[in-house]
Design an enzyme around this catalytic site. Structure first.
Site, mmCIF file in Angstrom:
data_model
loop_
_atom_site.group_PDB
_atom_site.id
_atom_site.type_symbol
_atom_site.label_atom_id
_atom_site.label_comp_id
_atom_site.label_asym_id
_atom_site.label_seq_id
_atom_site.Cartn_x
_atom_site.Cartn_y
_atom_site.Cartn_z
ATOM 1 N N GLN A 45 24.516 -11.468 -35.558
ATOM 2 C CA GLN A 45 25.794 -12.122 -35.825
ATOM 3 C C GLN A 45 26.370 -12.630 -34.519
ATOM 4 O O GLN A 45 26.289 -11.921 -33.521
ATOM 5 C CB GLN A 45 26.778 -11.142 -36.493
ATOM 6 C CG GLN A 45 26.358 -10.764 -37.885
ATOM 7 C CD GLN A 45 27.416 -9.949 -38.634
ATOM 8 O OE1 GLN A 45 27.341 -9.813 -39.827
ATOM 9 N NE2 GLN A 45 28.396 -9.384 -37.940
ATOM 10 N N ARG A 76 25.690 -3.795 -43.594
ATOM 11 C CA ARG A 76 25.116 -4.406 -42.401
ATOM 12 C C ARG A 76 23.885 -5.205 -42.817
ATOM 13 O O ARG A 76 23.077 -4.745 -43.621
ATOM 14 C CB ARG A 76 24.731 -3.353 -41.354
ATOM 15 C CG ARG A 76 25.916 -2.780 -40.579
ATOM 16 C CD ARG A 76 26.582 -3.842 -39.713
ATOM 17 N NE ARG A 76 27.699 -3.345 -38.913
ATOM 18 C CZ ARG A 76 28.969 -3.402 -39.293
ATOM 19 N NH1 ARG A 76 29.293 -3.891 -40.480
ATOM 20 N NH2 ARG A 76 29.924 -2.963 -38.498
ATOM 21 N N ASN A 95 39.639 -1.283 -42.540
ATOM 22 C CA ASN A 95 39.324 -2.369 -43.480
ATOM 23 C C ASN A 95 38.675 -1.878 -44.767
ATOM 24 O O ASN A 95 38.019 -2.638 -45.478
ATOM 25 C CB ASN A 95 38.440 -3.418 -42.804
ATOM 26 C CG ASN A 95 37.150 -2.841 -42.249
ATOM 27 O OD1 ASN A 95 36.747 -1.737 -42.600
ATOM 28 N ND2 ASN A 95 36.490 -3.592 -41.385
ATOM 29 N N HIS A 135 30.878 -13.012 -42.081
ATOM 30 C CA HIS A 135 31.362 -11.628 -42.023
ATOM 31 C C HIS A 135 32.891 -11.605 -41.950
ATOM 32 O O HIS A 135 33.490 -11.467 -40.884
ATOM 33 C CB HIS A 135 30.758 -10.912 -40.811
ATOM 34 C CG HIS A 135 30.926 -9.431 -40.860
ATOM 35 N ND1 HIS A 135 30.369 -8.583 -39.932
ATOM 36 C CD2 HIS A 135 31.590 -8.628 -41.724
ATOM 37 C CE1 HIS A 135 30.676 -7.334 -40.219
ATOM 38 N NE2 HIS A 135 31.429 -7.332 -41.301
#
Length: 339
Positions: free
Chosen positions: A278, A249, A112, A299
């Site tokens: 998360q 993060r 990604n 996210h």
């Protein structure tokens, strides 16, 4: 062999059926079952997951819907031998505990990178150009141009500091070159002079980067030394009115110190799509930052459809190696208990 896949639940929107959801499991089910193995999918990260892990050999977990694997949880999963992160960033797994229990941890390196680098540029522009309040004004029927223009700037001529210059940081720099910005970077390993020239960046100590940057973009992993790296003192050391972008993060930034920096007006804005924990609870303070001071997303920066295809390919490759008892690509392995 039992494989457990943990990810977000499918959307209740009819056209939001995406590969990485728990139900779709990256399209892996037919192949896994054709190999004689069992696939269990879930969005639960609590008791239900613990029950499934008692006899599972493989866990696939997504970084945007992570399974937090500490020593206690790993002890309960006695048969677990492989943890795959369907994406990049395996900080939700205790590496020492995994190694001690003979569990290999791997991720889809590079899957990604493009997606997150593009999101970095998107969020930088959203903050600097005051996009979110302008969009809200349009949706709510207003036309207060003065209110929006009072906090809107050109990116050209600004100093952008990139903390971490790995694959994502480097691609972010390449995409920012066209904006005619001055770019500083800080990383544990300095790039060669040729690489710096091609990326358009100049190395700086972290304190210097923080003091001189109009925009700071975090592109480093969560690891020893980066937990709350941007705490109260470092946030205060940023330029008055600077912007901070964090798609790395959430825990790299001190949660409450950030709220204070925005409420006091010391920072002009914060954008990012990573949170801790998360999924972020509904009462997480970053969900209610001062109006006009944020451009937060959930996210999703690394979850474009193209990124999901790359993630699915990488997970398939690693599972095939595990099923066949052959080595995985070295660049995918994060924890190798045999090393």
């Amino acid at each position: 062999m039992k494989v457990v896949y943990v990810s977000y639940p499918p959307s209740d929107t009819a056209d939001a059926d995406v590969p990485a959801s728990a139900d779709n499991a990256l399209g892996l089910r037919p192949w896994i079952e054709s190999q004689g193995h069992t696939l269990v999918t879930t969005s639960d990260t609590g008791d239900e997951l613990d029950r499934e892990l008692t006899d599972a050999e493989v866990l696939i977990t997504t970084p945007f819907w992570p399974v937090y694997l500490d020593e206690d949880r790993l002890k309960k999963a006695e048969n677990l031998r492989l943890v795959l992160t369907a994406g990049i960033g395996s900080d939700h797994t205790d590496p020492e505990a995994a190694k001690a229990r003979g569990v290999t941890v791997a991720e889809v390196t590079g899957s990604n990178v493009v997606s997150v680098a593009e999101h970095n540029v998107l969020q930088i522009l959203a903050l600097v150009r005051n996009f979110v309040p302008a969009h809200t004004e349009a949706r709510e029927g207003g036309w207060d141009v003065a209110k929006i223009a009072a906090h809107s700037h050109d990116l050209e001529g600004k100093t952008v500091g990139i903390v971490g210059l790995g694959a994502i940081g480097a691609r972010t720099a390449l995409r920012l070159r066209g904006f005619d910005v001055r770019m500083l970077y800080y990383a544990n390993h300095r790039r060669t002079a040729g690489e710096e020239a091609s990326l358009g960046v100049r190395y700086a100590r972290l304190d210097t980067l923080v003091a001189e940057s109009d925009v700071v973009c975090l592109a480093l992993p969560l690891m020893e030394g980066s937990q709350a790296l941007f705490g109260p003192e470092r946030l205060k050391a940023m330029k008055q009115g600077a912007w901070l972008v964090n798609t790395a993060r959430g825990a790299i930034v001190d949660r409450d110190a950030l709220v204070e920096a925005l409420e006091s007006g010391h920072l002009a804005g914060y954008a990012g799509d990573t949170w801790y924990p998360q999924p972020a609870p509904a009462d997480h303070p970053w969900r209610s930052l001062p109006e006009g001071s944020e451009a937060m997303t959930i996210h999703c920066s690394g979850m474009t459809l193209e990124a999901q295809d790359r993630i699915a390919e990488g997970v398939h490759e690693m599972l095939a190696a595990h099923f066949d008892g052959t080595p995985m690509p070295d660049d995918f392995v994060v924890v190798d208990p045999s090393a």
